[in-house]
Design a protein around this motif. Structure first.
Motif, PDB file in Angstrom:
ATOM      1  N   MET A   1      48.346  48.112  39.309  1.00  0.00           N
ATOM      2  CA  MET A   1      47.807  46.835  39.200  1.00  0.00           C
ATOM      3  C   MET A   1      46.516  47.148  38.941  1.00  0.00           C
ATOM      4  N   LYS A   2      45.574  46.355  37.799  1.00  0.00           N
ATOM      5  CA  LYS A   2      44.327  46.620  37.521  1.00  0.00           C
ATOM      6  C   LYS A   2      43.232  45.913  38.814  1.00  0.00           C
ATOM      7  N   LYS A   3      42.276  46.779  39.006  1.00  0.00           N
ATOM      8  CA  LYS A   3      41.406  46.223  40.157  1.00  0.00           C
ATOM      9  C   LYS A   3      40.571  45.022  39.506  1.00  0.00           C
ATOM     10  N   PRO A   4      40.545  43.930  40.284  1.00  0.00           N
ATOM     11  CA  PRO A   4      40.083  42.624  39.430  1.00  0.00           C
ATOM     12  C   PRO A   4      38.420  42.835  39.312  1.00  0.00           C
ATOM     13  N   ASP A   5      38.070  42.039  38.543  1.00  0.00           N
ATOM     14  CA  ASP A   5      36.366  41.854  38.361  1.00  0.00           C
ATOM     15  C   ASP A   5      35.602  41.533  39.576  1.00  0.00           C
ATOM     16  N   LEU A   6      34.368  41.825  39.895  1.00  0.00           N
ATOM     17  CA  LEU A   6      33.724  41.321  40.803  1.00  0.00           C
ATOM     18  C   LEU A   6      33.731  39.915  40.953  1.00  0.00           C
ATOM     19  N   LEU A   7      33.798  39.395  42.271  1.00  0.00           N
ATOM     20  CA  LEU A   7      33.911  38.004  42.165  1.00  0.00           C
ATOM     21  C   LEU A   7      32.249  37.517  42.545  1.00  0.00           C
ATOM     22  N   TYR A   8      31.879  36.586  41.779  1.00  0.00           N
ATOM     23  CA  TYR A   8      30.602  35.993  41.786  1.00  0.00           C
ATOM     24  C   TYR A   8      30.769  34.667  42.622  1.00  0.00           C
ATOM     25  N   LEU A   9      30.244  34.486  43.797  1.00  0.00           N
ATOM     26  CA  LEU A   9      30.480  33.323  44.737  1.00  0.00           C
ATOM     27  C   LEU A   9      29.939  32.126  43.927  1.00  0.00           C
ATOM     28  N   SER A  10      28.953  32.229  43.007  1.00  0.00           N
ATOM     29  CA  SER A  10      28.408  30.864  42.575  1.00  0.00           C
ATOM     30  C   SER A  10      29.177  30.433  41.330  1.00  0.00           C
ATOM     31  N   ASP A  11      30.206  31.219  40.862  1.00  0.00           N
ATOM     32  CA  ASP A  11      31.206  30.770  40.023  1.00  0.00           C
ATOM     33  C   ASP A  11      32.348  30.014  40.811  1.00  0.00           C
ATOM     34  N   MET A  12      32.501  30.153  42.035  1.00  0.00           N
ATOM     35  CA  MET A  12      33.567  29.444  42.727  1.00  0.00           C
ATOM     36  C   MET A  12      33.068  28.035  43.236  1.00  0.00           C
ATOM     37  N   PRO A  13      34.206  27.016  43.082  1.00  0.00           N
ATOM     38  CA  PRO A  13      33.734  25.786  43.567  1.00  0.00           C
ATOM     39  C   PRO A  13      33.760  25.608  44.985  1.00  0.00           C
ATOM     40  N   GLY A  14      32.574  25.166  45.606  1.00  0.00           N
ATOM     41  CA  GLY A  14      31.768  25.240  46.849  1.00  0.00           C
ATOM     42  C   GLY A  14      31.267  26.647  47.265  1.00  0.00           C
ATOM     43  N   GLU A  60      36.495  39.082  49.279  1.00  0.00           N
ATOM     44  CA  GLU A  60      37.002  37.625  49.626  1.00  0.00           C
ATOM     45  C   GLU A  60      37.908  37.852  50.638  1.00  0.00           C
ATOM     46  N   ASN A  61      37.965  36.797  51.624  1.00  0.00           N
ATOM     47  CA  ASN A  61      38.996  37.135  52.760  1.00  0.00           C
ATOM     48  C   ASN A  61      40.228  36.365  52.416  1.00  0.00           C
ATOM     49  N   ARG A  62      41.007  37.002  51.504  1.00  0.00           N
ATOM     50  CA  ARG A  62      42.217  36.436  50.941  1.00  0.00           C
ATOM     51  C   ARG A  62      42.904  37.650  50.656  1.00  0.00           C
ATOM     52  N   CYS A  63      44.204  37.463  51.397  1.00  0.00           N
ATOM     53  CA  CYS A  63      45.332  38.668  51.235  1.00  0.00           C
ATOM     54  C   CYS A  63      45.935  38.317  49.584  1.00  0.00           C
ATOM     55  N   PRO A  64      45.983  39.471  48.768  1.00  0.00           N
ATOM     56  CA  PRO A  64      46.571  39.001  47.479  1.00  0.00           C
ATOM     57  C   PRO A  64      48.345  38.734  47.382  1.00  0.00           C
ATOM     58  N   HIS A  65      48.677  38.887  48.838  1.00  0.00           N
ATOM     59  CA  HIS A  65      50.242  38.819  48.995  1.00  0.00           C
ATOM     60  C   HIS A  65      50.413  37.109  49.175  1.00  0.00           C
ATOM     61  N   THR A  98      37.611  50.668  48.522  1.00  0.00           N
ATOM     62  CA  THR A  98      38.105  50.277  47.120  1.00  0.00           C
ATOM     63  C   THR A  98      38.818  48.719  47.123  1.00  0.00           C
ATOM     64  N   GLY A  99      39.259  48.335  48.340  1.00  0.00           N
ATOM     65  CA  GLY A  99      39.937  47.143  48.215  1.00  0.00           C
ATOM     66  C   GLY A  99      41.587  47.219  48.017  1.00  0.00           C
ATOM     67  N   LYS A 100      42.052  48.597  47.769  1.00  0.00           N
ATOM     68  CA  LYS A 100      43.308  48.627  47.346  1.00  0.00           C
ATOM     69  C   LYS A 100      44.441  48.549  48.522  1.00  0.00           C
ATOM     70  N   CYS A 106      51.779  44.025  49.448  1.00  0.00           N
ATOM     71  CA  CYS A 106      51.200  43.817  48.362  1.00  0.00           C
ATOM     72  C   CYS A 106      50.561  45.140  47.630  1.00  0.00           C
ATOM     73  N   LYS A 107      51.499  46.396  48.012  1.00  0.00           N
ATOM     74  CA  LYS A 107      51.036  47.630  47.618  1.00  0.00           C
ATOM     75  C   LYS A 107      50.640  47.600  46.255  1.00  0.00           C
ATOM     76  N   GLY A 108      49.367  48.264  46.005  1.00  0.00           N
ATOM     77  CA  GLY A 108      48.970  48.540  44.793  1.00  0.00           C
ATOM     78  C   GLY A 108      48.028  47.232  44.073  1.00  0.00           C
ATOM     79  N   HIS A 109      48.112  46.263  44.873  1.00  0.00           N
ATOM     80  CA  HIS A 109      47.043  44.890  44.542  1.00  0.00           C
ATOM     81  C   HIS A 109      45.794  45.372  45.318  1.00  0.00           C
ATOM     82  N   TYR A 110      44.826  44.598  44.968  1.00  0.00           N
ATOM     83  CA  TYR A 110      43.612  44.832  45.380  1.00  0.00           C
ATOM     84  C   TYR A 110      42.978  43.452  46.080  1.00  0.00           C
TER      85      TYR A 110
END
Length: 126
Positions: A1-14, A60-65, A98-100, A106-110
Motif C-alpha cells: 500500500m502506498k503511503k498517503p499524502d500529508l494531511l493538512y488540517l485546514s483541509d479537514m471539516p472542523g 491523525e489519531n485514526r487506525c486505518p483498519h 513512518t506510520g507504516k 492493517c499490515k502494510g497500511h499507514y
C-alpha cells in the motif's frame, strides 16, 4: 500500500487553520505522547504528537483498519517496549517514524502524517 499524502488540517471539516499552535514541546509528557482534539460543532479532528528517539511525529489519531483512535486512555500511544505505536483496539503495531503498520489487521497500511512545522519550541499546523 502506498503511503498517503500529508494531511493538512485546514483541509479537514472542523480542522484548525494553518499556523495554529498544536502543542508546545515542553508540554509533552515524559512518555512523549499527546492526544490533540479539535471540535467545531459536531465535527471532530483528532491527531496526536509522539516523541520518538528525539524526533516529534504527528499523525491523525485514526487506525486505518477500524477508524478508531489508537489510544484508549490518555496520551499513551506506544507499546510496552516503546518501539512501536500501538492501536489499542486490535493490537496493530506502527513504525513511529513512518506510520507504516508492521503487524496486525492493517499490515502494510499507514497512519496519515500531519503537515506541521516545529519552531520556537512548539508544533504548528501547516
Amino acid at each position: 500500500m502506498k503511503k498517503p499524502d500529508l494531511l493538512y488540517l485546514s483541509d479537514m471539516p472542523g480542522g484548525p487553520e494553518a499556523g495554529t499552535l498544536l502543542v508546545t514541546l515542553n508540554s509533552l509528557p515524559a512518555h512523549g505522547g499527546k492526544d490533540i482534539v479539535f471540535t467545531e460543532g459536531r465535527l471532530r479532528v483528532n491527531i496526536f504528537a509522539q516523541r520518538y528517539q528525539n524526533t516529534i511525529y504527528v499523525y491523525e489519531n485514526r487506525c486505518p483498519h477500524a477508524g478508531t483512535p489508537l489510544n484508549m486512555f490518555g496520551d499513551r500511544f506506544m507499546n510496552i517496549e516503546k518501539n512501536h505505536l500501538l492501536c489499542r483496539t486490535h493490537g496493530a503495531l506502527f513504525d513511529p517514524e513512518t506510520g507504516k503498520c508492521t503487524g496486525g489487521p492493517c499490515k502494510g497500511h499507514y497512519l496519515r502524517q500531519v503537515a506541521v512545522e516545529i519552531r520556537n519550541g512548539a508544533i504548528y499546523s501547516l
